[in-house]
Design a protein around this motif. Structure first.
Motif, PDB file in Angstrom:
ATOM      1  N   UNK A   1     -12.210  35.444   6.365  1.00 53.92           N
ATOM      2  CA  UNK A   1     -11.081  36.363   6.440  1.00 53.92           C
ATOM      3  C   UNK A   1     -11.491  37.810   6.234  1.00 53.92           C
ATOM      4  N   UNK A   2     -12.623  38.038   5.567  1.00 56.09           N
ATOM      5  CA  UNK A   2     -13.163  39.375   5.367  1.00 56.09           C
ATOM      6  C   UNK A   2     -14.656  39.320   5.631  1.00 56.09           C
ATOM      7  N   UNK A   3     -15.270  40.420   6.067  1.00 59.95           N
ATOM      8  CA  UNK A   3     -16.713  40.427   6.314  1.00 59.95           C
ATOM      9  C   UNK A   3     -17.484  40.405   5.010  1.00 59.95           C
ATOM     10  N   UNK A   4     -18.721  39.932   5.073  1.00 59.78           N
ATOM     11  CA  UNK A   4     -19.535  39.826   3.873  1.00 59.78           C
ATOM     12  C   UNK A   4     -20.537  40.960   3.728  1.00 59.78           C
ATOM     13  N   UNK A   5     -20.602  41.848   4.702  1.00 61.16           N
ATOM     14  CA  UNK A   5     -21.578  42.932   4.656  1.00 61.16           C
ATOM     15  C   UNK A   5     -20.936  44.281   4.370  1.00 61.16           C
ATOM     16  N   UNK A   6     -19.696  44.278   3.932  1.00 59.60           N
ATOM     17  CA  UNK A   6     -18.985  45.504   3.616  1.00 59.60           C
ATOM     18  C   UNK A   6     -18.294  45.365   2.268  1.00 59.60           C
ATOM     19  N   UNK A   7     -17.966  46.494   1.672  1.00 63.53           N
ATOM     20  CA  UNK A   7     -17.274  46.480   0.393  1.00 63.53           C
ATOM     21  C   UNK A   7     -15.882  45.885   0.551  1.00 63.53           C
ATOM     22  N   UNK A   8     -15.477  45.058  -0.381  1.00 60.00           N
ATOM     23  CA  UNK A   8     -14.137  44.480  -0.371  1.00 60.00           C
ATOM     24  C   UNK A   8     -13.436  44.817  -1.676  1.00 60.00           C
ATOM     25  N   UNK A   9     -12.116  44.748  -1.647  1.00 58.09           N
ATOM     26  CA  UNK A   9     -11.321  45.093  -2.818  1.00 58.09           C
ATOM     27  C   UNK A   9     -10.196  44.082  -2.993  1.00 58.09           C
ATOM     28  N   UNK A  10      -9.700  44.015  -4.212  1.00 58.39           N
ATOM     29  CA  UNK A  10      -8.592  43.117  -4.536  1.00 58.39           C
ATOM     30  C   UNK A  10      -7.496  43.924  -5.215  1.00 58.39           C
ATOM     31  N   UNK A  11      -6.278  43.762  -4.744  1.00 54.64           N
ATOM     32  CA  UNK A  11      -5.092  44.320  -5.403  1.00 54.64           C
ATOM     33  C   UNK A  11      -4.338  43.163  -6.034  1.00 54.64           C
ATOM     34  N   UNK A  12      -4.098  43.246  -7.324  1.00 53.64           N
ATOM     35  CA  UNK A  12      -3.407  42.177  -8.049  1.00 53.64           C
ATOM     36  C   UNK A  12      -1.985  42.631  -8.352  1.00 53.64           C
ATOM     37  N   UNK A  13      -1.022  41.900  -7.822  1.00 51.41           N
ATOM     38  CA  UNK A  13       0.381  42.101  -8.148  1.00 51.41           C
ATOM     39  C   UNK A  13       0.825  41.000  -9.094  1.00 51.41           C
TER      40      UNK A  13
ATOM     41  N   UNK B   1     -13.618  38.086  -8.242  1.00 52.33           N
ATOM     42  CA  UNK B   1     -14.717  37.324  -7.646  1.00 52.33           C
ATOM     43  C   UNK B   1     -14.188  36.120  -6.874  1.00 52.33           C
ATOM     44  N   UNK B   2     -13.241  35.402  -7.459  1.00 57.52           N
ATOM     45  CA  UNK B   2     -12.716  34.192  -6.815  1.00 57.52           C
ATOM     46  C   UNK B   2     -11.980  34.536  -5.535  1.00 57.52           C
ATOM     47  N   UNK B   3     -11.129  35.556  -5.562  1.00 56.58           N
ATOM     48  CA  UNK B   3     -10.348  35.924  -4.382  1.00 56.58           C
ATOM     49  C   UNK B   3     -11.239  36.410  -3.249  1.00 56.58           C
ATOM     50  N   UNK B   4     -12.198  37.300  -3.542  1.00 58.40           N
ATOM     51  CA  UNK B   4     -13.080  37.794  -2.494  1.00 58.40           C
ATOM     52  C   UNK B   4     -14.032  36.700  -2.010  1.00 58.40           C
ATOM     53  N   UNK B   5     -14.468  35.846  -2.939  1.00 54.86           N
ATOM     54  CA  UNK B   5     -15.335  34.741  -2.539  1.00 54.86           C
ATOM     55  C   UNK B   5     -14.639  33.780  -1.598  1.00 54.86           C
ATOM     56  N   UNK B   6     -13.398  33.413  -1.917  1.00 52.27           N
ATOM     57  CA  UNK B   6     -12.647  32.489  -1.065  1.00 52.27           C
ATOM     58  C   UNK B   6     -12.346  33.116   0.286  1.00 52.27           C
ATOM     59  N   UNK B   7     -12.005  34.412   0.294  1.00 52.02           N
ATOM     60  CA  UNK B   7     -11.698  35.091   1.555  1.00 52.02           C
ATOM     61  C   UNK B   7     -12.944  35.200   2.436  1.00 52.02           C
ATOM     62  N   UNK B   8     -14.098  35.537   1.828  1.00 49.12           N
ATOM     63  CA  UNK B   8     -15.341  35.629   2.587  1.00 49.12           C
ATOM     64  C   UNK B   8     -15.770  34.267   3.098  1.00 49.12           C
ATOM     65  N   UNK B   9     -15.636  33.251   2.264  1.00 48.06           N
ATOM     66  CA  UNK B   9     -16.006  31.900   2.632  1.00 48.06           C
ATOM     67  C   UNK B   9     -15.191  31.396   3.813  1.00 48.06           C
ATOM     68  N   UNK B  10     -13.917  31.812   3.892  1.00 48.26           N
ATOM     69  CA  UNK B  10     -13.031  31.389   4.977  1.00 48.26           C
ATOM     70  C   UNK B  10     -13.138  32.288   6.204  1.00 48.26           C
TER      71      UNK B  10
END
Length: 323
Positions: free
Chosen positions: A183-195, A172-181
């Motif tokens: 960097x990613x659209x807010x009307x499409x599905x987003x994903x997070x890969x954690x290394x 939630x935090x990573x996608x929220x920060x990316x959308x807020x900035x």
């Protein structure tokens, strides 16, 4: 194919800390070969200053349940959304706060680092993560956010359900920060890969295997959630507007405003109460808002779903000061 990660040394969050963000080049596994670079500048996270001005999100009641969390959009990228865990009496869920961040920095890495080491504004919230010595991020194709964190962030011992919730906190935090900035659209599905230390297949908290793309689980968001004002807000003026979201199936939620007593015990006496209708927003949730005139003083605003015997289900509270 190599990818450029914006990587930063993470330290505990304090007043006006100074952080150096290093851009590091390293090889990524074939599954991540299409990642695009996100270059970082020096950033710092300041102690939040309460303000009476609500965020754009609070005014519009945007949908938390949209794929990337369109509710992350705010008037200025100087704030980033950070998610915390909080108990409601009916379980533990994710809640969000906005934290002050200078514009132009690596919002994703800074938000994730704050999630692990900052202190929430609301004393009812917490994080099970340990401060990570380093956090990196990159933005890839297909609205993919990759976060690379050091293994020292996983020091806590958690149950399988708690570990899953903690991982969702990061998603939630990573996608929220990316959308807020933006960097990613807010009307499409987003994903997070954690290394973890640049590798996949790490067992987070000994429970959850990382490395595959993960999306937000809507059921992990709080059933009732006060978006504005944030805890500790100082309101200048004679009225306060409170707004929030609910994922409950009920048509209304109850609210109560308690006024602080003078006994110094952090206690509140009921000052005003009522019920407010929920407004469906076309997704899986609904919004609510109230506006009340209050004299100067300290108050606690609580929204909840009434239960049997006077119980308050899914209650979320915020304390404010009227001046």
């Amino acid at each position: 194919m190599a990818a450029i990660f914006s990587r930063r040394r993470a330290r505990p969050i304090g007043p006006l800390p100074v952080r150096r963000v290093l851009v590091r080049l390293f090889a990524v596994m074939a599954a991540l070969g299409l990642l695009l670079p996100t270059l970082a500048a020096c950033t710092s996270l300041s102690s939040p200053r309460p303000t009476a001005a609500p965020s754009t999100e609070g005014q519009s009641g945007s949908a938390l349940s949209q794929p990337t969390g369109a509710a992350e959009s705010v008037a200025s990228t100087s704030q980033v959304p950070v998610y915390w865990l909080g108990g409601t009496g009916g379980g533990t869920y994710l809640f969000r706060e906005y934290r002050v961040l200078p514009a132009g920095g690596d919002s994703v890495s800074t938000a994730v680092s704050a999630m692990m080491s900052a202190k929430p504004l609301d004393p009812d919230y917490y994080t099970p993560w340990r401060p990570a010595s380093s956090v990196g991020s990159a933005i890839g194709d297909n609205n993919t956010v990759t976060v690379d964190i050091s293994s020292d962030a996983f020091g806590a011992q958690l149950s399988p359900d708690q570990a899953d919730l903690a991982v969702q906190q990061l998603v939630y935090t990573a996608t929220g920060a990316a959308a807020n900035a933006g960097l990613i659209p807010t009307d499409q599905q987003s994903r997070v890969i954690i290394l973890v230390d640049g590798h996949t297949q790490y067992r987070a908290f000994g429970q959850v295997t990382l490395g595959d793309p993960m999306s937000r689980k809507i059921e992990r968001a709080a059933p009732i959630w006060v978006l504005d004002p944030q805890d500790g807000t100082v309101v200048t003026g004679s009225s306060v507007r409170a707004s929030g979201r609910a994922t409950s199936v009920v048509s209304s939620v109850d609210w109560e405003i308690g006024r602080a007593t003078n006994d110094g015990q952090d206690s509140y006496r009921r000052y005003r109460s009522g019920s407010v209708a929920l407004r469906p927003d076309g997704t899986t949730g609904a919004t609510f808002s109230i506006s009340e005139k209050l004299p100067p003083g300290n108050y606690r605003l609580t929204f909840f779903e009434p239960g049997d015997g006077g119980a308050r289900r899914w209650a979320d509270s915020k304390t404010i000061t009227m001046r």
